[in-house]
Motif scaffolding. Sequence first.
Motif, mmCIF file in Angstrom:
data_model
loop_
_atom_site.group_PDB
_atom_site.id
_atom_site.type_symbol
_atom_site.label_atom_id
_atom_site.label_comp_id
_atom_site.label_asym_id
_atom_site.label_seq_id
_atom_site.Cartn_x
_atom_site.Cartn_y
_atom_site.Cartn_z
ATOM 1 N N LYS A 296 -5.986 0.111 27.226
ATOM 2 C CA LYS A 296 -5.509 0.563 25.910
ATOM 3 C C LYS A 296 -6.680 0.621 24.921
ATOM 4 C CE LYS A 296 -1.008 -1.607 26.708
ATOM 5 N NZ LYS A 296 -0.046 -2.634 26.256
ATOM 6 N N LYS A 297 -7.700 1.400 25.254
ATOM 7 C CA LYS A 297 -8.898 1.435 24.422
ATOM 8 C C LYS A 297 -8.624 1.997 23.026
ATOM 9 C CE LYS A 297 -12.200 1.831 28.242
ATOM 10 N NZ LYS A 297 -13.305 2.640 28.823
ATOM 11 N N THR A 298 -7.890 3.086 22.968
ATOM 12 C CA THR A 298 -7.593 3.692 21.667
ATOM 13 C C THR A 298 -6.721 2.772 20.828
ATOM 14 O OG1 THR A 298 -7.760 5.927 22.588
ATOM 15 C CG2 THR A 298 -6.584 5.682 20.493
ATOM 16 N N THR A 299 -5.701 2.183 21.471
ATOM 17 C CA THR A 299 -4.826 1.245 20.760
ATOM 18 C C THR A 299 -5.610 0.037 20.276
ATOM 19 O OG1 THR A 299 -2.896 1.921 22.057
ATOM 20 C CG2 THR A 299 -2.799 -0.236 20.990
ATOM 21 N N ALA A 300 -6.528 -0.458 21.123
ATOM 22 C CA ALA A 300 -7.348 -1.612 20.750
ATOM 23 C C ALA A 300 -8.170 -1.308 19.504
ATOM 24 C CB ALA A 300 -8.267 -2.004 21.905
ATOM 25 N N ALA A 301 -8.725 -0.101 19.420
ATOM 26 C CA ALA A 301 -9.527 0.281 18.260
ATOM 27 C C ALA A 301 -8.673 0.357 17.004
ATOM 28 C CB ALA A 301 -10.217 1.618 18.520
ATOM 29 N N LYS A 302 -7.502 0.978 17.114
ATOM 30 C CA LYS A 302 -6.613 1.106 15.951
ATOM 31 C C LYS A 302 -6.135 -0.269 15.476
ATOM 32 C CE LYS A 302 -4.717 5.625 17.352
ATOM 33 N NZ LYS A 302 -5.270 6.436 16.255
ATOM 34 N N ALA A 303 -5.699 -1.109 16.425
ATOM 35 C CA ALA A 303 -5.183 -2.436 16.065
ATOM 36 C C ALA A 303 -6.291 -3.307 15.478
ATOM 37 C CB ALA A 303 -4.563 -3.107 17.291
ATOM 38 N N TYR A 304 -7.498 -3.189 16.027
ATOM 39 C CA TYR A 304 -8.623 -3.969 15.512
ATOM 40 C C TYR A 304 -8.948 -3.568 14.078
ATOM 41 C CZ TYR A 304 -13.340 -5.847 14.992
ATOM 42 O OH TYR A 304 -14.446 -6.521 14.525
ATOM 43 N N ARG A 305 -8.932 -2.266 13.784
ATOM 44 C CA ARG A 305 -9.213 -1.819 12.418
ATOM 45 C C ARG A 305 -8.178 -2.359 11.443
ATOM 46 N NH1 ARG A 305 -10.109 3.334 14.764
ATOM 47 N NH2 ARG A 305 -8.214 4.162 13.797
ATOM 48 N N ARG B 4 0.816 -1.212 0.000
ATOM 49 C CA ARG B 4 0.000 0.000 0.000
ATOM 50 C C ARG B 4 0.848 1.259 0.000
ATOM 51 N NH1 ARG B 4 -2.642 -3.993 0.842
ATOM 52 N NH2 ARG B 4 -4.906 -4.139 0.641
ATOM 53 N N ASP B 5 0.366 2.235 -0.726
ATOM 54 C CA ASP B 5 1.078 3.514 -0.806
ATOM 55 C C ASP B 5 0.621 4.383 0.362
ATOM 56 O OD1 ASP B 5 2.603 5.628 -1.620
ATOM 57 O OD2 ASP B 5 1.183 6.311 -3.143
ATOM 58 N N LEU B 6 1.153 4.093 1.537
ATOM 59 C CA LEU B 6 0.711 4.757 2.756
ATOM 60 C C LEU B 6 1.555 5.994 3.034
ATOM 61 C CD1 LEU B 6 0.342 1.583 5.021
ATOM 62 C CD2 LEU B 6 -1.492 2.808 3.853
ATOM 63 N N ALA B 7 0.949 6.961 3.696
ATOM 64 C CA ALA B 7 1.711 8.114 4.166
ATOM 65 C C ALA B 7 2.729 7.617 5.190
ATOM 66 C CB ALA B 7 0.775 9.137 4.802
ATOM 67 N N PRO B 8 3.888 8.276 5.296
ATOM 68 C CA PRO B 8 4.947 7.800 6.185
ATOM 69 C C PRO B 8 4.496 7.543 7.620
ATOM 70 C CG PRO B 8 5.783 9.530 4.782
ATOM 71 C CD PRO B 8 4.313 9.472 4.532
ATOM 72 N N LEU B 9 3.720 8.465 8.192
ATOM 73 C CA LEU B 9 3.280 8.282 9.577
ATOM 74 C C LEU B 9 2.297 7.131 9.697
ATOM 75 C CD1 LEU B 9 2.860 11.975 10.821
ATOM 76 C CD2 LEU B 9 4.716 10.366 11.316
ATOM 77 N N THR B 10 1.439 6.951 8.695
ATOM 78 C CA THR B 10 0.491 5.833 8.716
ATOM 79 C C THR B 10 1.231 4.507 8.580
ATOM 80 O OG1 THR B 10 -1.214 7.221 7.702
ATOM 81 C CG2 THR B 10 -1.543 4.837 7.614
ATOM 82 N N ASP B 11 2.204 4.467 7.681
ATOM 83 C CA ASP B 11 3.011 3.258 7.507
ATOM 84 C C ASP B 11 3.714 2.901 8.821
ATOM 85 O OD1 ASP B 11 4.469 1.488 5.192
ATOM 86 O OD2 ASP B 11 5.893 2.019 6.781
ATOM 87 N N GLU B 12 4.281 3.894 9.471
ATOM 88 C CA GLU B 12 4.974 3.652 10.743
ATOM 89 C C GLU B 12 3.996 3.156 11.806
ATOM 90 O OE1 GLU B 12 8.309 6.078 13.180
ATOM 91 O OE2 GLU B 12 6.359 7.077 13.046
ATOM 92 N N LEU B 13 2.798 3.758 11.858
ATOM 93 C CA LEU B 13 1.784 3.350 12.823
ATOM 94 C C LEU B 13 1.369 1.904 12.611
ATOM 95 C CD1 LEU B 13 -0.367 3.847 15.011
ATOM 96 C CD2 LEU B 13 -1.866 4.720 13.198
ATOM 97 N N ARG C 196 2.707 24.178 1.044
ATOM 98 C CA ARG C 196 2.907 23.374 -0.165
ATOM 99 C C ARG C 196 3.441 21.981 0.143
ATOM 100 N NH1 ARG C 196 4.882 28.642 -1.812
ATOM 101 N NH2 ARG C 196 3.616 29.486 -3.531
ATOM 102 N N ARG C 197 4.121 21.841 1.277
ATOM 103 C CA ARG C 197 4.777 20.575 1.614
ATOM 104 C C ARG C 197 4.605 20.289 3.100
ATOM 105 N NH1 ARG C 197 7.679 23.863 -1.470
ATOM 106 N NH2 ARG C 197 8.278 24.919 0.458
ATOM 107 N N ALA C 198 4.985 19.085 3.495
ATOM 108 C CA ALA C 198 4.993 18.696 4.913
ATOM 109 C C ALA C 198 6.181 17.769 5.129
ATOM 110 C CB ALA C 198 3.696 18.001 5.307
ATOM 111 N N ALA C 199 6.718 17.814 6.326
ATOM 112 C CA ALA C 199 7.870 16.961 6.642
ATOM 113 C C ALA C 199 7.676 16.330 8.021
ATOM 114 C CB ALA C 199 9.166 17.762 6.597
ATOM 115 N N PRO C 200 6.804 15.318 8.110
ATOM 116 C CA PRO C 200 6.618 14.655 9.408
ATOM 117 C C PRO C 200 7.902 13.965 9.853
ATOM 118 C CG PRO C 200 5.580 13.397 7.653
ATOM 119 C CD PRO C 200 5.996 14.705 7.050
ATOM 120 N N GLU C 201 8.116 13.931 11.144
ATOM 121 C CA GLU C 201 9.297 13.281 11.698
ATOM 122 C C GLU C 201 8.893 11.954 12.312
ATOM 123 O OE1 GLU C 201 12.615 14.060 15.208
ATOM 124 O OE2 GLU C 201 11.700 15.776 14.199
ATOM 125 N N LEU C 202 9.504 10.866 11.859
ATOM 126 C CA LEU C 202 9.207 9.532 12.374
ATOM 127 C C LEU C 202 9.861 9.351 13.734
ATOM 128 C CD1 LEU C 202 9.729 7.454 9.102
ATOM 129 C CD2 LEU C 202 7.677 8.629 9.894
#
Length: 387
Positions: free
Chosen positions: A130-139, A83-92, A226-232
């Motif tokens: 870990k309710k939030t983590t549980a939701a993210k991992a379940y998705r 998948r062509d994921l955004a860097p932060l999404t890929d890391e997550l 115009r651009r963004a530079a998220p830090e992993l």
Amino acid sequence: MANNSGRRRRWGSVRKLPSGRFQARYPGPDGLLRNADETFATKGDAEAWLVETETDIRREEWRDPNAGAVNFLLYATAWIDERDLAPLTDELYRRLLRLHLEPTFGESELKEITAPQVRAWRAALVKEGKKTTAAKAYRLLKAVLETAVDDELIRRNPCRIRGGGKEEAEERPVATVEQVLQLADLMGPRWQLMVFMGSFMALRPEELAEVRRSDVDLVKRVVWIRRAAPELTTGKRVLGDPKSKAGKRPVGIPPEIVPDFELHLRWYAAKEDDGLLFIGERGAPFRRSTFGRKWRKARTKLGMDGFRFYDLRHTGNVLAAGTGASLKDLMAHMGHSSVRAALIYQHATAEQQTKISNGISAAVVDIRTRRRSTSADTTSAEVQQQA
């Protein structure tokens, strides 16, 4: 089909095993003779299973029982890779896979993952708080296994918990204009403008990291995003497009902070025409870790523990909404997009951005005027006491 007269089945066969249970065998669509993936307590149960399997084959709904003999970890890893994921999404996703999915499902084959197993796994995460983590991992788990269904590796997705992927995040705090100004003071001259842009202009941290001199137009009072530079988490900066399609946008500069821009450009921004607006004392792009230490110290001093830099956006959004701008203009100002963005989104004009920035500026001027007046009264009182 076998019956009381002893005639043989016309399709498939049933035999009794030494254990007393019954085994069903059948020819698959590929011509291979296969055993059912389970044994049965009675001959009738085995016969019924053969009837259902024959029907599935006739309807072209049959699934190769060995197709799901694929390791979950390998399949999930490939799923992310493809998948062509955004860097932060890929890391997550990789972090969720490594920390929360692999320990439970990593050694399992796709066909071995069951609905009860999924429910127990999620319930354990929730029980740990870990309710939030549980939701993210379940998705993530549900999405991976849904693809396995589409790939005809499993018949049905075992993730069937209603609302299992729904997050109920706590409402984030909204800083007052006074608190924003206090935070900016505590962050010091080099980082004051970043605090103002993160709040009064509602810019995201990854957008601020890549704003350059050439993006700032003080004549028209606009900053172009115009651009963004998220830090992993590794410290690597990943240059790319803003978070959403609506992310590339002009954002108005409130007149009250134009002098702050002028001061910053003169003393703290990179000197090149296309240099970064925010750099560290040694001239390198600012780092989240270094900035974060100063930010935590400042917020703690104000009794705002837990207040994130990203929360400053809420202040800017509340101020922008109070200017009377339309929903469409607010979405453009904030860089928000949606599923319907292709139909309803239009770039905000310079005039509309000016209206928003003027409204925000008025609120900042009011607070700053009060602060100056209070400071002047205090100074005057001190002079009289000394006299």
